[in-house]
Design a protein around this motif. Structure first.
Motif, short mmCIF file in Angstrom:
data_model
loop_
_atom_site.label_atom_id
_atom_site.label_comp_id
_atom_site.label_asym_id
_atom_site.label_seq_id
_atom_site.Cartn_x
_atom_site.Cartn_y
_atom_site.Cartn_z
N VAL A 31 0.84 -1.19 0.00
CA VAL A 31 0.00 0.00 0.00
C VAL A 31 0.88 1.25 0.00
O VAL A 31 0.64 2.20 -0.75
CB VAL A 31 -0.96 0.00 1.21
N THR A 32 1.90 1.26 0.83
CA THR A 32 2.81 2.40 0.89
C THR A 32 3.50 2.61 -0.45
O THR A 32 3.67 3.74 -0.91
CB THR A 32 3.86 2.20 1.99
N GLU A 33 3.87 1.52 -1.10
CA GLU A 33 4.55 1.62 -2.40
C GLU A 33 3.61 2.18 -3.46
O GLU A 33 4.04 2.96 -4.32
CB GLU A 33 5.08 0.26 -2.82
N VAL A 34 2.33 1.82 -3.41
CA VAL A 34 1.37 2.36 -4.37
C VAL A 34 1.19 3.86 -4.15
O VAL A 34 1.14 4.64 -5.10
CB VAL A 34 0.02 1.62 -4.26
N VAL A 35 1.12 4.27 -2.89
CA VAL A 35 0.87 5.68 -2.57
C VAL A 35 2.10 6.54 -2.78
O VAL A 35 2.04 7.60 -3.41
CB VAL A 35 0.35 5.81 -1.12
N THR A 36 3.25 6.10 -2.26
CA THR A 36 4.45 6.94 -2.29
C THR A 36 5.42 6.58 -3.40
O THR A 36 6.31 7.36 -3.71
CB THR A 36 5.20 6.87 -0.95
N GLY A 37 5.31 5.38 -3.92
CA GLY A 37 6.25 4.94 -4.96
C GLY A 37 7.47 4.21 -4.41
O GLY A 37 8.34 3.80 -5.18
N SER A 38 7.57 4.06 -3.09
CA SER A 38 8.69 3.33 -2.50
C SER A 38 8.18 2.49 -1.34
O SER A 38 7.19 2.84 -0.70
CB SER A 38 9.77 4.30 -2.01
#
Length: 64
Positions: A31-38
């Motif tokens: 989820v964090t990767e989808v939102v922030t890209g990392s």
């Protein structure tokens, strides 16, 4: 004595890499990767720490 220390550091590095891999593939990290890209910071630190510990452990084991 150095061989035992090197083996312990190598095992610790492998364990950290395992936890980093699990953290990297966790739902929170996705989820964090989808939102922030990392991925999450925990995943990155586990992977970096594990890689460094594994390299140091191998270095100690292979040193004559």
């Amino acid at each position: 004595m150095n061989k035992i220390l090197g083996l312990a550091i190598l095992v610790a590095g492998v364990i950290l890499l395992y936890f980093g891999y699990n953290e990297y593939n966790s739902a929170a990290s996705q989820v964090t990767e989808v939102v922030t890209g990392s991925p999450t910071d925990n995943a990155i630190w586990f992977l970096i720490g594990g890689a460094i510990a594994a390299i140091v452990g191998l270095g100690v084991l292979l040193k004559k």
